[in-house]
Design an enzyme around this catalytic site. Structure first.
Site, PDB file in Angstrom:
ATOM      1  N   ASP A 103      53.493  61.575  17.333  1.00  0.00           N
ATOM      2  CA  ASP A 103      54.848  61.768  17.844  1.00  0.00           C
ATOM      3  C   ASP A 103      54.938  61.275  19.291  1.00  0.00           C
ATOM      4  O   ASP A 103      53.920  61.175  19.981  1.00  0.00           O
ATOM      5  CB  ASP A 103      55.217  63.260  17.821  1.00  0.00           C
ATOM      6  CG  ASP A 103      55.266  63.816  16.408  1.00  0.00           C
ATOM      7  OD1 ASP A 103      55.444  63.024  15.468  1.00  0.00           O
ATOM      8  OD2 ASP A 103      55.137  65.040  16.269  1.00  0.00           O
TER       9      ASP A 103
HETATM   10  N1  URA Z   1      51.292  66.437  13.715  1.00  0.00           N
HETATM   11  C1  URA Z   1      52.403  66.521  14.486  1.00  0.00           C
HETATM   12  O1  URA Z   1      53.183  67.449  14.396  1.00  0.00           O
HETATM   13  N2  URA Z   1      52.618  65.526  15.365  1.00  0.00           N
HETATM   14  C2  URA Z   1      51.760  64.486  15.548  1.00  0.00           C
HETATM   15  O2  URA Z   1      52.020  63.639  16.380  1.00  0.00           O
HETATM   16  C3  URA Z   1      50.630  64.441  14.737  1.00  0.00           C
HETATM   17  C4  URA Z   1      50.417  65.414  13.825  1.00  0.00           C
END
Ligand code: URA
Length: 237
Positions: A103
């Site tokens: 993310d």
């Molecule tokens: N899980 C999440 O919530 N975000 C990420 O970036 C990776 C795994």
């Protein structure tokens, strides 16, 4: 492949710089000068030289980045800076892409490569590649959560997660945890904690498959994988 691409990928500069080089007549294929960048060469069979020196062809690039917050795991975007924007031109010419997504506000281990086959293997749900994260969680993470993550929790869309290993590092109103999952659903770690009534406020991936994040990499920095690391990855998956 085109000779201009071959030379750019081999560290002879940008496409524009390569064009100049070709124009000078210092690039030869099988000893014959070549000036047109569109000329097709077979780098594994044909000898290519620049100023008389053999060009060592390399097809793939494998990079490990410590992704910072604020950049997105994509090759291009109209609004946000991408992880590819953080690469030096000599690496970007290989046209690599992030293998898997973190993310925008997640930090840590991101593999960037142009090896499509490896990407396919690592991202295949059938391969169950483990990914380990550390996180700060608002709310008290308990042994009950460890048990629930072990059997699987139901996400907001009804999906039941595969068994995951949750290790509590610190428990309190703000908890510190380490979590290993073997799948990669959208926002998975955040949604798993939401499923048990808690909120992830900081998330960092520290490993993927057999590779751990090189802790000497500052946020936004990256390095090439070593031959041993590439061997480890490509032999396992
Ligand atoms: N899980 C999440 O919530 N975000 C990420 O970036 C990776 C795994």
């Amino acid at each position: 492949m085109r000779i201009d691409k071959l030379l750019a990928n081999s560290g002879y500069g940008t496409r524009k710089e390569v064009k100049q080089l070709l124009k000078k007549g210092v690039v030869c294929v099988e000893g014959v000068p070549v000036k047109d960048g569109k000329t097709h060469v077979e780098p594994t069979n044909q000898s290519v030289t620049v100023h008389g020196e053999e060009v060592h062809y390399r097809e793939f690039i494998y990079l490990m980045m410590n992704k910072p917050q604020g950049v997105i795991s994509a090759t291009e975007d109209t609004r946000d800076e991408t992880v590819i924007d953080l690469l030096e031109i000599e690496d970007a010419v290989f046209e690599p892409f992030p293998i898997g997504r973190l993310d925008k506000d997640t930090e840590g281990f991101l593999l960037i490569s142009n090896d499509g086959k490896l990407a396919h293997q690592l991202l295949s749900p059938k391969k169950h590649v483990p990914k380990t994260y550390i996180a700060t969680v608002r709310g008290e993470v308990t042994e009950a959560d460890v048990e629930r993550f072990k059997v699987g929790v139901t996400l907001d869309d009804g999906y039941v997660t595969k068994p995951a290993v949750l290790v509590i590092k610190e428990s309190g109103p703000i908890s510190q945890i380490e979590l290993t999952i073997t799948e990669g659903k959208f926002h998975q770690v955040k949604r798993m904690f939401e499923a048990v009534g808690k909120k992830v406020t900081y998330l960092k991936r520290i490993s993927m498959g057999p590779l751990a994040l090189d802790e000497t990499l500052e946020l936004g920095e990256y390095r090439e994988l070593t031959d041993e690391e590439i061997e480890l990855l490509t032999s396992l998956y």
